[in-house]
Design an enzyme around this catalytic site. Structure first.
Site, PDB file in Angstrom:
ATOM      1  N   CYS A  96      -3.426  11.163   0.816  1.00 45.00           N
ATOM      2  CA  CYS A  96      -2.712   9.888   0.710  1.00 45.00           C
ATOM      3  C   CYS A  96      -1.279  10.085   0.229  1.00 45.00           C
ATOM      4  CB  CYS A  96      -3.428   8.968  -0.274  1.00 45.00           C
ATOM      5  SG  CYS A  96      -5.167   8.845   0.094  1.00 45.00           S
ATOM      6  N   LYS A 119       0.834  -1.216   0.000  1.00 46.12           N
ATOM      7  CA  LYS A 119       0.000   0.000   0.000  1.00 46.12           C
ATOM      8  C   LYS A 119       0.866   1.263   0.000  1.00 46.12           C
ATOM      9  CE  LYS A 119      -3.149   3.027   0.448  1.00 46.12           C
ATOM     10  NZ  LYS A 119      -4.050   3.363  -0.634  1.00 46.12           N
TER      11      LYS A 119
HETATM   12  N1  SAJ Z   1      -0.706  14.920  -9.542  1.00 43.77           N
HETATM   13  C1  SAJ Z   1       0.224  15.637 -10.301  1.00 43.77           C
HETATM   14  N2  SAJ Z   1       0.618  15.133 -11.498  1.00 43.77           N
HETATM   15  C2  SAJ Z   1       0.127  13.961 -11.991  1.00 43.77           C
HETATM   16  C3  SAJ Z   1      -0.807  13.229 -11.227  1.00 43.77           C
HETATM   17  C4  SAJ Z   1      -1.212  13.730  -9.992  1.00 43.77           C
HETATM   18  O1  SAJ Z   1       0.683  16.715  -9.893  1.00 43.77           O
HETATM   19  O2  SAJ Z   1       0.523  13.591 -13.105  1.00 43.77           O
HETATM   20  C5  SAJ Z   1      -1.126  15.446  -8.231  1.00 43.77           C
HETATM   21  C6  SAJ Z   1      -2.617  15.773  -8.159  1.00 43.77           C
HETATM   22  O3  SAJ Z   1      -2.882  17.044  -8.676  1.00 43.77           O
HETATM   23  C7  SAJ Z   1      -2.862  15.679  -6.658  1.00 43.77           C
HETATM   24  C8  SAJ Z   1      -1.922  14.555  -6.226  1.00 43.77           C
HETATM   25  O4  SAJ Z   1      -0.970  14.427  -7.255  1.00 43.77           O
HETATM   26  O5  SAJ Z   1      -2.495  16.870  -5.999  1.00 43.77           O
HETATM   27  C9  SAJ Z   1      -2.587  13.213  -5.955  1.00 43.77           C
HETATM   28  O6  SAJ Z   1      -3.622  12.947  -6.867  1.00 43.77           O
HETATM   29  P1  SAJ Z   1      -3.885  11.509  -7.529  1.00 43.77           P
HETATM   30  O7  SAJ Z   1      -5.057  11.619  -8.426  1.00 43.77           O
HETATM   31  O8  SAJ Z   1      -2.642  10.995  -8.119  1.00 43.77           O
HETATM   32  O9  SAJ Z   1      -4.187  10.549  -6.267  1.00 43.77           O
HETATM   33  P2  SAJ Z   1      -5.215  10.562  -5.000  1.00 43.77           P
HETATM   34  O10 SAJ Z   1      -4.482  11.153  -3.837  1.00 43.77           O
HETATM   35  O11 SAJ Z   1      -6.541  11.135  -5.351  1.00 43.77           O
HETATM   36  O12 SAJ Z   1      -5.411   8.964  -4.782  1.00 43.77           O
HETATM   37  C10 SAJ Z   1      -4.253   8.147  -4.564  1.00 43.77           C
HETATM   38  C11 SAJ Z   1      -4.301   6.965  -5.539  1.00 43.77           C
HETATM   39  N3  SAJ Z   1      -3.014   6.269  -5.552  1.00 43.77           N
HETATM   40  C12 SAJ Z   1      -2.350   5.993  -6.699  1.00 43.77           C
HETATM   41  O13 SAJ Z   1      -2.741   6.334  -7.784  1.00 43.77           O
HETATM   42  C13 SAJ Z   1      -1.085   5.219  -6.565  1.00 43.77           C
HETATM   43  C14 SAJ Z   1      -5.416   6.016  -5.119  1.00 43.77           C
HETATM   44  O14 SAJ Z   1      -5.418   4.861  -5.935  1.00 43.77           O
HETATM   45  C15 SAJ Z   1      -5.234   5.601  -3.651  1.00 43.77           C
HETATM   46  O15 SAJ Z   1      -6.262   4.720  -3.217  1.00 43.77           O
HETATM   47  C16 SAJ Z   1      -5.313   6.862  -2.824  1.00 43.77           C
HETATM   48  O16 SAJ Z   1      -4.226   7.709  -3.217  1.00 43.77           O
HETATM   49  C17 SAJ Z   1      -5.231   6.455  -1.346  1.00 43.77           C
HETATM   50  O17 SAJ Z   1      -6.312   6.429  -0.686  1.00 43.77           O
HETATM   51  O18 SAJ Z   1      -4.177   6.045  -0.889  1.00 43.77           O
END
Ligand code: SAJ
Length: 423
Positions: free
Chosen positions: A272, A218
């Site tokens: 997360c 995780k």
């Molecule tokens: N982000 C970027 N660039 C990218 C992708 C994301 O800057 O190319 C930023 C987003 O704007 C945001 C952050 O990263 O600020 C996180 O966003 P996200 O959409 O990547 O993830 P979360 O936090 O909504 O959800 C994550 C997911 N984990 C992964 O993709 C590995 C989700 O599957 C998990 O279940 C969740 O964390 C959790 O609960 O742990």
């Protein structure tokens, strides 16, 4: 392996009715299981008991309404005996970047009070490696009359497993059904029993392993994403210095068959990815060098954006700045740990009413902005009133903004929405 008959699992208690616990409880209830939802917050329990939801997640309201009115899901603040306990409470980060497992421990103590031989306890909260073993030890301490896996050599009375969630906010119900699960048992029998519970609703595969491995899986998933976003954010800062359009450069690099770079932004937010990697760093500080560096790069990115804004303001101290987006990512209303919100708050502290915040997913600016006099407006009027336009979140509404409206403005685009293709 045969599936568990929902009628034989008489009751499942889901402890913690938040972003993960409530959808999980509702899905189990929709499969005919009797589910007791338990939460310490009375308003959460009251809302769910009325068949309503306290969180925004597509299709969750209809599902909860259905399972509450059918009687399969009931919520309460008190723990009752059950056959299976699923603990899905938060594990925040303490001030010293140390994981805070107090909610998990409190939930385990409440569960311990009602445990009976034959029960299964599943931990779903994101936790540092070794927490499941530690919780087993605490359960043993609370209930010396029962045998637990870990140090008791005989067959345990109570089985214990760690089963992390991996669902994306905004797609929770779909991903709960369709994402494979990694199930870590304190013993192989514990893992097998936990798998049977998830097979009640899962339309994907269960992979059984040890509790320690599942805990690390995780944390690794979110650290992987954090490291990859940090790479993109570092590239954006390098390209800025070298006067290169980072988004065009990444698009071209990604034409390589084995390169797939993520997108830079103003930083990493949410509950997360910006937190979980610290759990690894805390457990293995001497080894977790790359994971720590990635966190530091992503945490430094809002400061880099603020410096760009300072340079744009230079010479025009009265400039108004339209700040587009406050949420932590596009197309959600979630402001938790949002770098965009942090940036606008810092600008508000310095420039007060010259700052105009725009966030189509919320009705009014949060107190942390209004207390500095930050104004709140829709995108069009904010842009019309401003000399500087700072794009922080690429919400779908902002794609419709006419380039002509930006023509005479100083534009700082942290998401590459308005990038100029150099060809
Ligand atoms: N982000 C970027 N660039 C990218 C992708 C994301 O800057 O190319 C930023 C987003 O704007 C945001 C952050 O990263 O600020 C996180 O966003 P996200 O959409 O990547 O993830 P979360 O936090 O909504 O959800 C994550 C997911 N984990 C992964 O993709 C590995 C989700 O599957 C998990 O279940 C969740 O964390 C959790 O609960 O742990």
């Amino acid at each position: 392996m045969s599936s568990m008959d929902p009628m034989q699992t008489k009751t499942i208690a889901v402890v913690g009715l938040g972003y993960i616990g409530l959808p999980t409880a509702a899905l189990l209830a929709s499969r005919g299981v009797t589910v007791q939802g338990v939460d310490v917050a009375a308003h959460v329990v009251e809302t769910i008991s009325r068949g309503q939801v306290h969180i925004v997640e597509p299709d969750l309201d209809g599902l909860v309404q259905k399972v509450v009115s059918s009687g399969n899901l009931a919520a309460s603040t008190g723990m009752q005996p059950a056959d299976v306990f699923i603990i899905a409470v938060p594990t925040p980060l303490g001030d010293d970047l140390k994981p805070d497992t107090a909610y998990v421990e409190a939930a385990a103590r409440d569960v311990a009070a009602v445990l009976e031989p034959g029960n299964l306890v599943i931990l779903e909260s994101t936790v540092p490696v070794g927490t499941t073993e530690r919780i087993a030890g605490q359960l043993r301490g609370h209930r010396p009359d029962l045998r637990f896996p870990g140090s008791d050599t005989e067959t345990p009375d109570v089985h214990i497993a760690y089963c992390p969630e991996r669902v994306l906010p905004g797609r929770v119900l779909t991903e709960l059904l369709h994402n494979d699960r990694c199930i870590g048992g304190m013993t192989p029998e514990c893992a097998a029993r936990a798998c049977e519970v998830y097979r009640l609703f899962l339309e994907a595969e269960c992979f059984e392993t040890t509790a320690r491995t599942a805990e690390m899986v995780k944390l690794t998933e979110n650290a992987y994403r954090d490291v990859n976003i940090a790479f993109a954010n570092e590239l954006s800062m390098i390209c800025d210095t070298l006067d290169i359009d980072v988004w065009k450069m990444i698009e071209l690099a990604n034409r390589h068959p084995r390169v797939d770079i993520l997108q830079p932004g103003p930083g990493v937010g949410g509950h997360c990815i910006a937190i979980d990697p610290w759990f690894i760093v805390h457990s293995a500080p001497d080894q977790a060098k790359l994971i720590r560096a990635a966190r530091e790069i992503n945490e430094a990115k809002p400061g880099f954006v603020l410096e760009k804004v300072s340079r744009a303001i230079h010479g025009n101290a009265n400039a108004s700045i339209a700040c587009l987006g406050l949420a932590f990512k596009p197309n959600v209303d979630d402001l938790r740990n949002s770098p965009a919100l942090g940036i606008v708050e810092a600008l508000g502290r310095e420039h007060g009413a010259n700052i105009i915040a725009v966030e189509p997913y919320i009705d009014a600016a949060p107190d942390c902005l209004t207390q500095h006099g930050v104004r709140f407006a829709d995108a069009q009027s904010a842009i019309a009133q401003s000399e500087i336009v700072l794009l922080l979140v690429d919400h779908r509404q902002f794609h419709a903004i006419e380039r002509g409206d930006l023509a005479a403005k100083t534009v700082i685009d942290t998401r590459g929405l308005w990038r100029v293709d150099a060809g």
